[in-house]
Design an enzyme around this catalytic site. Structure first.
Site, PDB file in Angstrom:
ATOM      1  N   ASP A  42       0.821  -1.217   0.000  1.00 34.51           N
ATOM      2  CA  ASP A  42       0.000   0.000   0.000  1.00 34.51           C
ATOM      3  C   ASP A  42       0.854   1.266   0.000  1.00 34.51           C
ATOM      4  O   ASP A  42       2.027   1.255   0.407  1.00 34.51           O
ATOM      5  CB  ASP A  42      -0.859   0.036   1.267  1.00 34.51           C
ATOM      6  CG  ASP A  42      -2.010  -0.951   1.224  1.00 34.51           C
ATOM      7  OD1 ASP A  42      -2.011  -1.837   0.359  1.00 34.51           O
ATOM      8  OD2 ASP A  42      -2.903  -0.810   2.076  1.00 34.51           O
ATOM      9  N   HIS A  93      -6.133   2.884  -4.143  1.00 33.99           N
ATOM     10  CA  HIS A  93      -5.986   3.170  -2.704  1.00 33.99           C
ATOM     11  C   HIS A  93      -6.362   4.633  -2.456  1.00 33.99           C
ATOM     12  O   HIS A  93      -5.714   5.306  -1.668  1.00 33.99           O
ATOM     13  CB  HIS A  93      -4.553   2.866  -2.262  1.00 33.99           C
ATOM     14  CG  HIS A  93      -4.376   2.772  -0.768  1.00 33.99           C
ATOM     15  ND1 HIS A  93      -5.288   2.192   0.076  1.00 33.99           N
ATOM     16  CD2 HIS A  93      -3.356   3.199   0.041  1.00 33.99           C
ATOM     17  CE1 HIS A  93      -4.840   2.263   1.321  1.00 33.99           C
ATOM     18  NE2 HIS A  93      -3.677   2.871   1.323  1.00 33.99           N
ATOM     19  N   HIS A  97      -5.247   9.616  -0.309  1.00 33.31           N
ATOM     20  CA  HIS A  97      -5.019   8.912   0.956  1.00 33.31           C
ATOM     21  C   HIS A  97      -5.603   9.608   2.169  1.00 33.31           C
ATOM     22  O   HIS A  97      -5.135   9.452   3.295  1.00 33.31           O
ATOM     23  CB  HIS A  97      -3.519   8.641   1.178  1.00 33.31           C
ATOM     24  CG  HIS A  97      -3.265   7.434   2.042  1.00 33.31           C
ATOM     25  ND1 HIS A  97      -3.038   7.519   3.395  1.00 33.31           N
ATOM     26  CD2 HIS A  97      -3.250   6.112   1.754  1.00 33.31           C
ATOM     27  CE1 HIS A  97      -2.870   6.301   3.890  1.00 33.31           C
ATOM     28  NE2 HIS A  97      -2.995   5.420   2.905  1.00 33.31           N
ATOM     29  N   HIS A 185       3.533  -2.350   3.182  1.00 32.53           N
ATOM     30  CA  HIS A 185       3.568  -0.977   2.667  1.00 32.53           C
ATOM     31  C   HIS A 185       4.884  -0.695   1.959  1.00 32.53           C
ATOM     32  O   HIS A 185       5.943  -0.790   2.577  1.00 32.53           O
ATOM     33  CB  HIS A 185       3.396   0.030   3.808  1.00 32.53           C
ATOM     34  CG  HIS A 185       2.035  -0.025   4.449  1.00 32.53           C
ATOM     35  ND1 HIS A 185       1.680  -1.041   5.315  1.00 32.53           N
ATOM     36  CD2 HIS A 185       0.957   0.773   4.315  1.00 32.53           C
ATOM     37  CE1 HIS A 185       0.422  -0.847   5.688  1.00 32.53           C
ATOM     38  NE2 HIS A 185      -0.040   0.242   5.108  1.00 32.53           N
TER      39      HIS A 185
HETATM   40 ZN   LIG Z   1      -2.665   3.404   3.037  1.00 34.47          ZN
END
Ligand SMILES: [Zn+2]
Length: 233
Positions: A42, A93, A97, A185
């Protein structure tokens, strides 16, 4: 007419059973029947870090799913295209954010990011991962309305705050099992330059450990047996 109604009722209940009764529920894992898992990354695109993650996966003969922050795509379009060319999956995503707000009835972030992926890369990701895992009734409605699917996870090891690569790898390998979706991540909130050296050091051990367990990382699409991109968005 009565027979038709009865047949329709049976069909509806079959569909409800097939869908688990809640079509809005995010996917946390795939079937345990095959020796497959999905490593997901991510908060990129994150330049060289994202590229190195992809390289390590490819060297191991595996694939990843990158849940990309929409606003990072234009400046790093060649990196995004390289991910696609090498068979990795790009998911949505959000655009910038931000955490979804409870009173945001539109959740325009979702469509804004889709439009960016389509404009720059020519793809409409099927999969959405909500920033911070925060879902509201409106984010769920937006995902459903777009014909998309929310992908959550069943393995999480707080990799964003881990400073020990060996421990990070160990925590993943202790928890992973066939069908797992693993949250990792390669970026941080879509900010370029985020330091993910701990993940980069842990990843070879994770990939080797998966292989030792007879597991292989594939895209979320392959884990779930469907196409990763929609025909339009
Ligand atoms: Zn995130």
């Amino acid at each position: 007419m009565r027979r038709l109604l009865a047949a329709a009722t049976v069909l509806v209940s079959l569909l409800v059973v097939a869908c688990g009764g809640d079509t809005d529920a995010g996917v946390t894992r795939g079937p345990a029947s095959a020796p497959l898992v999905a490593l997901t990354f991510d908060d990129g695109l994150n330049g060289e870090t994202t590229r190195q993650v992809a390289d390590l996966l490819e060297q191991a003969g595996m694939q990843g799913t990158f849940f990309v922050v929409g606003q990072t795509v234009e400046e790093q379009a060649s990196l995004a295209r390289a991910l696609l060319e090498h068979g990795h999956v790009i998911g949505n995503h959000s655009y910038d954010h931000e955490r979804a707000q409870a009173d945001d009835r539109e959740y325009a972030e979702l469509g804004r990011a889709e439009a960016e992926f389509r404009r720059v890369l020519g793809v409409c990701p099927r999969y959405f991962r909500p920033p911070y895992g925060t879902e509201t009734r409106y984010t769920k409605a937006a995902v459903r309305g777009a014909g998309m699917r929310t992908i959550l996870w069943d393995v999480e090891v707080a990799d964003w705050s881990e400073d020990d690569a060996a421990r990070l790898a160990q925590h993943v390998l202790e928890r992973v099992r066939p069908g797992s979706v693993v949250l990792l991540h390669d970026g941080s909130d879509g900010h370029p330059g985020a330091d993910r050296t701990v993940l980069l050091r842990a990843l070879p051990t994770i990939l080797e450990g998966l292989r030792a367990k007879g597991l292989r990382s594939v895209g979320v699409d392959e884990l779930l047996g469907e196409r990763p991109y929609l025909a339009s968005c």
